[in-house]
Design an enzyme around this catalytic site. Sequence first.
Site, PDB file in Angstrom:
ATOM      1  N   PHE A 144       0.820  -1.222   0.000  1.00 21.00           N
ATOM      2  CA  PHE A 144       0.000   0.000   0.000  1.00 21.00           C
ATOM      3  C   PHE A 144       0.850   1.266   0.000  1.00 21.00           C
ATOM      4  O   PHE A 144       0.396   2.317   0.438  1.00 21.00           O
ATOM      5  CB  PHE A 144      -0.975  -0.001   1.182  1.00 21.00           C
ATOM      6  N   ILE A 165       2.333  -7.174  -5.179  1.00 21.49           N
ATOM      7  CA  ILE A 165       1.868  -6.613  -3.909  1.00 21.49           C
ATOM      8  C   ILE A 165       0.433  -7.063  -3.610  1.00 21.49           C
ATOM      9  O   ILE A 165      -0.241  -6.472  -2.767  1.00 21.49           O
ATOM     10  CB  ILE A 165       1.980  -5.071  -3.883  1.00 21.49           C
ATOM     11  N   GLY A 166       0.015  -8.106  -4.298  1.00 18.99           N
ATOM     12  CA  GLY A 166      -1.337  -8.625  -4.066  1.00 18.99           C
ATOM     13  C   GLY A 166      -2.294  -8.289  -5.196  1.00 18.99           C
ATOM     14  O   GLY A 166      -3.427  -8.759  -5.222  1.00 18.99           O
ATOM     15  N   ASN A 203      -7.322  -8.271 -16.455  1.00 12.55           N
ATOM     16  CA  ASN A 203      -7.945  -9.411 -15.780  1.00 12.55           C
ATOM     17  C   ASN A 203      -9.108  -8.925 -14.913  1.00 12.55           C
ATOM     18  O   ASN A 203      -8.922  -8.531 -13.762  1.00 12.55           O
ATOM     19  CB  ASN A 203      -6.927 -10.151 -14.921  1.00 12.55           C
ATOM     20  N   PRO A 204     -10.326  -8.962 -15.464  1.00 11.45           N
ATOM     21  CA  PRO A 204     -11.480  -8.405 -14.734  1.00 11.45           C
ATOM     22  C   PRO A 204     -11.703  -9.058 -13.370  1.00 11.45           C
ATOM     23  O   PRO A 204     -12.207  -8.410 -12.464  1.00 11.45           O
ATOM     24  CB  PRO A 204     -12.667  -8.687 -15.663  1.00 11.45           C
ATOM     25  N   LYS A 205     -11.313 -10.319 -13.239  1.00 15.70           N
ATOM     26  CA  LYS A 205     -11.546 -10.989 -11.959  1.00 15.70           C
ATOM     27  C   LYS A 205     -10.705 -10.343 -10.857  1.00 15.70           C
ATOM     28  O   LYS A 205     -11.215  -9.992  -9.793  1.00 15.70           O
ATOM     29  CB  LYS A 205     -11.206 -12.472 -12.092  1.00 15.70           C
ATOM     30  N   LYS A 208      -5.282   1.754 -18.065  1.00 18.68           N
ATOM     31  CA  LYS A 208      -5.139   2.885 -17.142  1.00 18.68           C
ATOM     32  C   LYS A 208      -4.634   2.482 -15.759  1.00 18.68           C
ATOM     33  O   LYS A 208      -4.011   3.291 -15.085  1.00 18.68           O
ATOM     34  CB  LYS A 208      -6.474   3.614 -16.997  1.00 18.68           C
ATOM     35  N   GLU A 219      -5.328   1.970  -7.236  1.00 21.31           N
ATOM     36  CA  GLU A 219      -5.630   2.946  -6.199  1.00 21.31           C
ATOM     37  C   GLU A 219      -6.966   3.665  -6.401  1.00 21.31           C
ATOM     38  O   GLU A 219      -7.387   4.452  -5.563  1.00 21.31           O
ATOM     39  CB  GLU A 219      -4.472   3.957  -6.095  1.00 21.31           C
TER      40      GLU A 219
HETATM   41 MO1  MOS Z   1       1.053   3.313  -4.021  1.00 22.77          MO
HETATM   42  S1  MOS Z   1       0.734   4.437  -2.341  1.00 22.77           S
HETATM   43  O1  MOS Z   1       1.442   4.405  -5.185  1.00 22.77           O
HETATM   44  O2  MOS Z   1       2.119   2.135  -3.445  1.00 22.77           O
END
Ligand code: MOS
Length: 786
Positions: free
Chosen positions: A263, A489-490, A672-674, A742, A746
């Site tokens: 994050f 990162i997930g 990947n819509p899922k 795009k 976030e």
């Molecule tokens: Mo994000 S806060 O741009 O890792």
Amino acid sequence: MSDTIAPQIMPQGAPPSAAKPAIGAATSRVDGRLKVTGGARYGSDFYGGTNPAHAYLATSAIARGRITRLDEDDARKVPGVLEILTYRNVGDRIKAGKIFSQKGYMGTSIAPLASDRVQHGGQIVAMVVAETFEAAREAAHRLVIEYAAETPSATFDSPGLKVDSAEGGSREGEQPGEEKPKVGNASAAFAAAPVTVDQHYETPTQHHNAIELFTTACAWAGGKLTVWESSQNMYGFQNGLAEQLGIAPADIRVISPYIGGAFGSRGSLTQRTALVALAAQLVHRPVRLEATRSQGFTIATYRAETRHRVRLGAGQDGKLQALIHEGWEISSRPDDYKVAGTDASTRIYACPNVDSEVTIVHADRNTPGFMRSPPEVPYFFALESAMDELAVALKMDPVELRRVNDTMHEPIKGLPYTSRTLMPCFDAAAQAFGWSKRDPRPGSMRDGDWMVGWGCATSVYPTNMGPATARVILSPQGTVKVQTAGHEIGTGIYTVVALMAVSGLGVRIDKVTVELGDTELPPAPVAGGSNSTASIATVVAKACEQVRDRIARAAATAEDGPFHGMDPARLVLADGMLRAPNGVSEPLETAMGRTTNGAIEVYAENIPHDVPKEGLKKLYQGQSAMMGGAKMKDRIQFAFGAQFVEVRVNVRTREIRVPRLVGAFAAGRIVNPKAAKSQLMGGQIWGVSAALHEATEIDRRAARYYNDDLAEYLIPVNADVQEVTTIMLPEQDTQVNDLGIKGIGELGNVGLNAAVANAVFHATGVRVRELPIRVEKLLEAAAVPT
Ligand code: MOS
């Protein structure tokens, strides 16, 4: 498993139903099985070898002052203690570095254990290395540390703050100093506007609290250092650490195959990494540090508290005539970290007169840093709350207010949006939500003991992209390996990369192996600014195209083959075959066997055309060369969404419930819509968290955090989040990049905090302008009479 060999990061085969996915088809994660079986190895799963020493941190009890006594005697008596690092034996052995947003790599410019000076609460003051974690912890607690404390400045309104007037326009990874957004004469237009809103808003300190703790393992061998640490910027860690330790980047390898939540918290180097590296050197064996949850609040970054004043002036028709957004942000004493969200908040609605100002307020705190949608989350809470207040003042539906101010050109320079699907998002979400049944009068919608409120807000996130590299290796057997130092990162980047290879080479997904998370691989950009999918998908597509081109050209020149003399540009790879437009085809393996000598290996680089050529060098140096959002010269590029929320507030207790979230988002092509849906949904849920739960409480006298653990740092549980609807609208954007991607990492958590606040106002008539919105704020205020 040994840590000294390369980690196994190969995704397992996908289920048969996902055998032939393509870009845009909902695809289960290729690493899903590894994740649920414990096979995925996170940074914290590495110990640096079979016999590591363990490190434990001691952190300062004061926020500002000096260490006057540091007695190690008792600590050294603990059996198994190997070494104790303090400012006395570290000193200048580790160099300070610049923070990431100022072209450095660090989360703080304070060098670790450099002196007796304490600059924030919970600063690292010692690191004990011992045979076991328990011995290191015991010894750390036995250190006797005395301080000469000075009165710290904790946060806004504290005595002794240093206040900087900062120009707006700084974005992640970019230098400050751009012009602040301003056009026309906003104060005159505001004074003359028939309908106005002039309000102050506040957002609290928040910490990322990823499930994975901040851990680091380091091992030296033959003068070379290997670092196992979950990272969003492996090449940045490699280069930054090299600077700190005074060694060559090539002598450092960073390994980070899976990341247990980031994050933004793992985008810049913390002080701990160099300390662990130095400790491993001193004790001649691998050292593994595990910081506690509470230490994580002060040894890494966080989202700092912000204040805002928003002035909106509009005509009776709702059209904005003036928009003035001022922001104040807390940073540390030495660093100029800021998010400057006015960059986006001033450019989203049509308005002839705009002004903005961002001010940094330096307190005695650890340096804040990126946290999911760093600028947009706080600044759009302010803007979108103010827009709702304006709608109320105008007696206009809040959706209609967005519609009359919708624009295909940003107002500051008049640059065109590459695409903007904001109002279709509002319309789709409003319909799914049943918005037309809303009675606009606050407190008018009741269900027994519950006051019902419906609110909405705009979500935006800049579309960013950076240089990236990748290697694609196609074996004679038709299996594919894709290598790029991307960061899982997930968000599902293993699957994104696999899908690009599937689509580029026409192979089944279970023939594809993806390797990420290692500085031995070609660099990918920092996993920040929601740029990873666009940047990495583009370069992998490019590498695959080069592979296809080599096969096709060899096939077209092979006299004994069926493609002889054909135009190689028209030969395609699909379904495991090489195909010509006239129907001629043969299996990929056959084509390769006849035309190429063994495997085909291609290394590709992609530099987006808006990024200068030296962007590639910056990529290799682990610095951001991202472009996008409002930074482009000729256009503006954002993804959009509309957030709708139902809240229920109990008439007696003022308990707040959120039974429904509906979000609609448009972010170009979705690979990947899922996974994308999960990502957006997670963002919506985080929005509830930011609105109702999350805040790091600060002891204003001591400048220290109170609730630095998961028991007291509130986050939503299942009962807090009930029905979540996530709608993804199709959007074609031919300008952001060739693939039209795009990025959505976030977008989902922007604006939702305002939508909740707006819904709470609609339910109760109480406007809460300081997050989080908790029961007590509705008790204190005169809510709608029961
Ligand atoms: Mo994000 S806060 O741009 O890792």
